[in-house]
Structures are given as structure tokens and as C-alpha cells.
Design an enzyme around this catalytic site. Structure first.
Site, short mmCIF file in Angstrom:
data_model
loop_
_atom_site.label_atom_id
_atom_site.label_comp_id
_atom_site.label_asym_id
_atom_site.label_seq_id
_atom_site.Cartn_x
_atom_site.Cartn_y
_atom_site.Cartn_z
N TYR A 154 4.75 35.11 -123.23
CA TYR A 154 5.01 34.68 -124.61
C TYR A 154 5.04 35.92 -125.52
O TYR A 154 4.18 36.80 -125.42
CB TYR A 154 3.89 33.74 -125.07
CG TYR A 154 3.97 33.42 -126.55
CD1 TYR A 154 4.84 32.46 -127.03
CD2 TYR A 154 3.20 34.15 -127.46
CE1 TYR A 154 4.94 32.20 -128.39
CE2 TYR A 154 3.28 33.89 -128.82
CZ TYR A 154 4.15 32.92 -129.28
OH TYR A 154 4.25 32.67 -130.62
N LYS A 157 8.98 23.87 -137.92
CA LYS A 157 7.68 23.26 -138.21
C LYS A 157 7.71 22.44 -139.49
O LYS A 157 6.87 21.56 -139.67
CB LYS A 157 6.59 24.33 -138.28
CG LYS A 157 6.44 25.16 -137.00
CD LYS A 157 6.40 24.33 -135.75
CE LYS A 157 6.25 25.09 -134.44
NZ LYS A 157 7.21 26.18 -134.20
N TYR A 172 11.34 33.15 -129.85
CA TYR A 172 11.78 31.77 -129.55
C TYR A 172 13.31 31.66 -129.45
O TYR A 172 13.85 31.39 -128.38
CB TYR A 172 11.29 30.81 -130.64
CG TYR A 172 9.80 30.76 -130.82
CD1 TYR A 172 9.02 29.96 -129.99
CD2 TYR A 172 9.17 31.48 -131.84
CE1 TYR A 172 7.64 29.89 -130.16
CE2 TYR A 172 7.79 31.41 -132.01
CZ TYR A 172 7.05 30.62 -131.18
OH TYR A 172 5.69 30.56 -131.34
C1 LIG Z 1 7.20 26.87 -132.94
C2 LIG Z 1 8.57 27.37 -132.72
C3 LIG Z 1 9.35 26.91 -131.64
C4 LIG Z 1 8.82 25.99 -130.59
O1 LIG Z 1 8.69 24.64 -131.00
P1 LIG Z 1 7.58 23.73 -130.31
O2 LIG Z 1 7.68 22.44 -131.00
O3 LIG Z 1 6.27 24.44 -130.50
O4 LIG Z 1 7.91 23.65 -128.86
C5 LIG Z 1 10.64 27.37 -131.53
N1 LIG Z 1 11.15 28.25 -132.40
C6 LIG Z 1 10.44 28.73 -133.44
C7 LIG Z 1 11.08 29.71 -134.34
C8 LIG Z 1 9.13 28.31 -133.63
O5 LIG Z 1 8.42 28.80 -134.67
#
Ligand SMILES: *Cc1c(COP(=O)(O)O)cnc(C)c1O
Length: 331
Positions: free
Chosen positions: A263, A50, A289
Site C-alpha cells: 500500500y 469519501k 489509488y
Molecule cells: C479511499 C480511496 C479509495 C478506496 O476506496 P475504498 O472504499 O476504501 O475501497 C480509492 N481512491 C481514493 C483516492 C481513495 O481516497
């Protein structure tokens, strides 16, 4: 493409390292050449993907005269934590609208990991039940701040707007340059896909460079159809914003087999992938993730969808603080 025309506030440690993973590659058999792009090491309050988006979003907020950032996510949102840190760095206030997106977690889930850091970073945390309309809740908070004389800037889930995605257009350029410096052929990039900005930006960047690397998103939402639609829409609007050709539909690969039931719920394959990354390369993956994406990478290589003669780069998007809210991910 003239990315330099968009204002950007430097927040990340860039370029992030591109490192080989020889022990992981050997463990997959077939001599797969797997590398990792360390976007977990962007450096802002624990790092993660991010931060690249926030470099553009914070600049957009500043250009709009904002003194306050408002954003949203789940209780263990990495995006919320990085936004809180960006706000602190830029002398802005920060409200976080967090929803209980993952059911049946214990009390530690709302006290440790990302949410602990949100509070340490001075953000105002508002916890809402699952199913809350995040946009409405953020608008209400923003209205309150406006009433106090502030100028809030609202950032949607994951920072996934055309502007946020520019961070990953820039990351694609960075990666292609790093690969060229090492004479590395870049055949595939694998990344988790949730709110879509990361994948959309990578796709648009590769397309704008006329690079043929496959960009493969591993859905973590347990809804690959929606994730695909989200990424496609965002890639089109990001390309439009930049004035480049949008990526063709056949360039968009979203793999739906690794998300598990929902999720935020890791499967046995998720936890096994996390252990394998940790024990072969000392790489710490998170159960929401990056470990789901790693489970995807392992399977795509082991089933021959990615062949041993190809070079695949795993985008490590971060998420380490969230790991501490999942004590079952370890042993
Ligand atoms: C937000 C996030 C993602 C996903 O990225 P997007 O741009 O929302 O698809 C992947 N890995 C981590 C650790 C995240 O915080």
C-alpha cells in the site's frame, strides 16, 4: 430498494460528470470505449470518493446526537481530509488518528498534501506509528472528548461501514441513469479497492438494479485475498441493511496484479499509468489509488480481458492532494 429512507446530508456536487476518454481509448488500440466517472470532482475540499460515504455517515452521526467526528487513516488519508471538511461544514469538531502506514517517506510527506489540508480545515491531528491499533487509538480520543462534554462519533478506516457504502449504492444508480441518458451500454466499472466500501456499494447497487455490468476492483493493498474478503463481507451486510439480495460471489472481481509491493508504494506501471492519464486526457491520478486502478484498466484492455467492443467506465476516486507527497510521480 428504498434508499431515500436513509438520512443523508448533502455534501457532494452531484451528479458527478460522466465523460468520454477518446484519446486514452485510442492509445490502447482496439477501439476500446473508455469513460470516466468523475468522483474526484465531488467538490468537498478537493473532492474524492469519501464524500459520498460521508453524506450518509454524517447523517448517522447527527441522528446519534454527535457534535464531533473521529476517524482514522494513513498520514496522507483522503478520507481523513474529507471527514475534516465535512465536520467543518456541519459545525462539528474533528479528531484524526493518522498512522505512518507507508514506510520511509521524507519529511514533506507529513507536511504537505492531505495533512496540510487537515490542519487548515481545523482538525486535531494525532500521528501514530505504523501498526498502531486504529480502533483503540480512536476510542481513546473519543473517551477524552466525552470527558470534555462532547458527543463523538467514530468512523472506521475509509468510512467503510454498511452506512458509508450506501453512498456507492446511490452512485451506482446515478451512473446507470447517466449511461441510459446517453444510450451508453455499460459493460464494466473499474475502481480501486482498499477499505472496500466503494466497491461493495457499487456491487450492491448494480445487483439491486439487476444490471449486468461487471464491477472490477483493483486491489491497492497488495493483499487481494483480504481485500476480496472485506468487500464480500461489506457487500453482504450492506445488502442486508437495504433489504436486497446480496451479490453472488461470482460477481465479485478483485484484480491483485497492480498493487505493487505494498500500500502506498507506486510501481513503474503505476507512474506510467498516471502519466498516460495526464497526457492523453488531462486527468490527474494519484500514485496510491487511482493510478494503480488505471494501470489495471490499461492492462485489462490491452490483454483482452476487457474487449474493444465493451464500454468500460473508470471510477476516478480522487486523491489529488496525496500526489503532492510523491514528488517522484510526475516527470
Ligand atoms: C479511499 C480511496 C479509495 C478506496 O476506496 P475504498 O472504499 O476504501 O475501497 C480509492 N481512491 C481514493 C483516492 C481513495 O481516497
Amino acid at each position: 430498494m428504498d434508499l431515500a429512507a436513509w438520512p443523508r446530508v448533502p455534501l457532494a456536487h452531484l451528479p458527478t460528470p460522466l465523460e468520454p476518454m477518446p484519446r486514452l481509448g485510442r492509445s490502447m488500440g482496439g477501439g476500446a470505449s473508455v469513460w470516466v466517472k468523475r468522483d474526484d470532482a465531488t467538490g468537498l475540499a478537493g473532492g474524492g470518493n469519501k464524500t459520498r460515504k460521508l453524506e450518509y455517515l454524517a447523517a448517522q452521526a447527527q441522528a446519534a446526537g454527535a457534535d464531533w467526528l473521529v476517524t482514522t487513516g494513513g498520514v496522507q488519508s483522503n478520507h481523513a481530509r474529507q471527514t475534516a471538511a465535512a465536520a467543518a461544514r456541519l459545525g462539528m469538531g474533528c479528531d484524526l488518528v493518522l498512522t505512518r502506514a507507508v514506510p520511509d517517506r521524507d519529511t514533506a510527506y507529513e507536511a504537505t498534501g492531505n495533512i496540510q489540508l487537515d490542519q487548515l480545515l481545523g482538525a486535531w491531528v494525532h500521528i501514530h506509528p505504523a501498526g498502531t491499533d486504529r480502533t483503540e487509538a480512536m476510542d481513546a480520543v473519543a473517551a477524552t472528548r466525552r470527558g470534555e462534554g462532547h458527543t463523538p462519533f467514530v468512523i472506521p478506516t475509509g468510512g467503510s461501514t454498511e452506512t458509508g457504502s450506501l453512498g456507492y449504492v446511490r452512485a451506482a444508480l446515478e451512473l446507470v441513469n447517466q449511461a441510459a441518458e446517453r444510450d451508453l451500454r455499460l459493460d464494466a466499472v473499474i475502481a480501486p479497492a482498499s477499505s472496500g466500501g466503494t466497491l461493495a456499494g457499487l456491487l450492491v447497487g448494480m445487483q439491486a438494479l439487476n444490471h449486468s455490468a461487471r464491477v472490477i476492483g483493483i486491489d491497492v493493498e497488495a493483499d487481494a485475498t483480504t481485500t476480496r474478503r472485506t468487500v464480500a463481507g461489506l457487500a453482504a451486510s450492506t445488502a442486508y441493511e437495504l433489504g436486497v439480495t446480496p451479490p453472488a460471489a461470482e460477481r465479485l472481481h478483485i484484480e491483485g496484479a497492480y498493487a505493487g509491493p505494498a500500500y502506498g508504494i507506486p510501481t513503474e506501471a503505476t507512474l506510467a499509468a498516471a502519466r498516460r492519464g495526464a497526457r492523453t486526457e488531462g486527468l490527474v491520478l494519484d500514485p496510491v489509488y487511482s493510478a494503480k486502478a488505471m494501470a489495471g484498466l490499461l492492462d485489462l484492455v490491452e490483454t483482452g480481458t476487457l474487449t474493444g467492443s465493451e464500454t468500460a467506465v473508470f471510477l476516478h476516486t480522487g486523491g489529488l492532494p496525496g500526489l503532492f507527497a510523491y514528488p517522484e510521480a510526475g516527470p
